[in-house]
Scaffold this active site. Structure first.
Site, PDB file in Angstrom:
ATOM      1  CD  GLU A  10      10.855  23.031  15.108  1.00  0.00           C
ATOM      2  OE1 GLU A  10       9.936  21.641  15.218  1.00  0.00           O
ATOM      3  OE2 GLU A  10       9.189  23.241  14.689  1.00  0.00           O
ATOM      4  CD  GLN A  36      12.916  18.744  14.633  1.00  0.00           C
ATOM      5  OE1 GLN A  36      12.958  19.383  15.996  1.00  0.00           O
ATOM      6  NE2 GLN A  36      11.942  19.499  14.021  1.00  0.00           N
TER       7      GLN A  36
END
Ligand SMILES: [Zn+2]
Length: 205
Positions: free
Chosen positions: A88, A90
């Protein structure tokens, strides 16, 4: 053991349900078979199931340290660690890019996984920079929930309808509010007009 002057950055990207976390776990397990020291991180924002694991939608999971920032990852790193895996990616702040580059400078192998596009169909967070700076990119495709074609968009739905362009960027959820969609089936509501990629103004697509 590794006669190289610098490390590497590998990026695994794609929409939700494209198997990013499974691919990240596969690479971690492969490294473990070679007895390479691995540390695994995820963003503490993602609390879908448990905070101490990477959770793939397929049910695969792997222990991970939840970190709220790039700085928190840096503080947790052990000198003997050769591989740093981050899921994850981002969700992390802008300091994640210099951290990855610093680790490469220390001959580490950095593997990150995350969404390349947000629910609006726009590049997500620092992913564009990480993709540009990486040694290797794996872009995975999901299956379009509408038509069965290859899908690289993440469709957010609110009460079964496409989310509004101005909705908050981050909203953690799973199957109940997100679907994988192909370019043709991806929809976004923009300024109260229902729009599709065909007249989506950003990037002229
Ligand atoms: Zn489709």
């Amino acid at each position: 053991m590794h006669n190289v002057s610098k490390g590497t950055l590998e990026v695994i990207c794609g929409s939700m349900f494209s198997g990013k976390s499974e691919e990240l776990i596969r690479r971690i397990r492969r490294a473990e078979f070679a007895q390479q020291h691995v540390q695994v991180f995820k963003h503490s924002l993602d609390t879908r199931k448990t905070i101490e694991h990477i959770n793939a939608h397929s049910g695969y999971k792997y222990p991970a340290t939840a970190a709220e920032s790039a700085h928190a990852i840096k503080e947790s790193l052990l000198p003997e660690t050769y591989i740093i895996a981050i899921d994850e990616i981002q969700f992390f702040d802008e300091n994640i890019v210099p951290l990855c580059m610093e680790l490469i400078g220390q001959k580490k192998r950095v593997i990150v996984a995350g969404l390349d596009l947000d629910f609006r169909g726009l590049p997500f967070g620092k992913m564009p920079e990480l993709l540009s700076l990486s040694d290797n990119v794996t872009k995975l495709k999901a299956v379009c929930n509408n038509c069965g074609a290859d899908a690289h968009h993440t469709q957010r739905l609110v009460s079964g309808k496409p989310a509004d362009f101005n909705d908050p960027l981050i909203q953690i959820g799973a199957e109940d509010c997100y679907q994988a969609r192909c370019r043709n089936c991806f929809e976004i509501t923009y300024n109260n007009y229902k729009s599709t990629q065909k007249n989506f103004k950003f990037y002229g697509i």
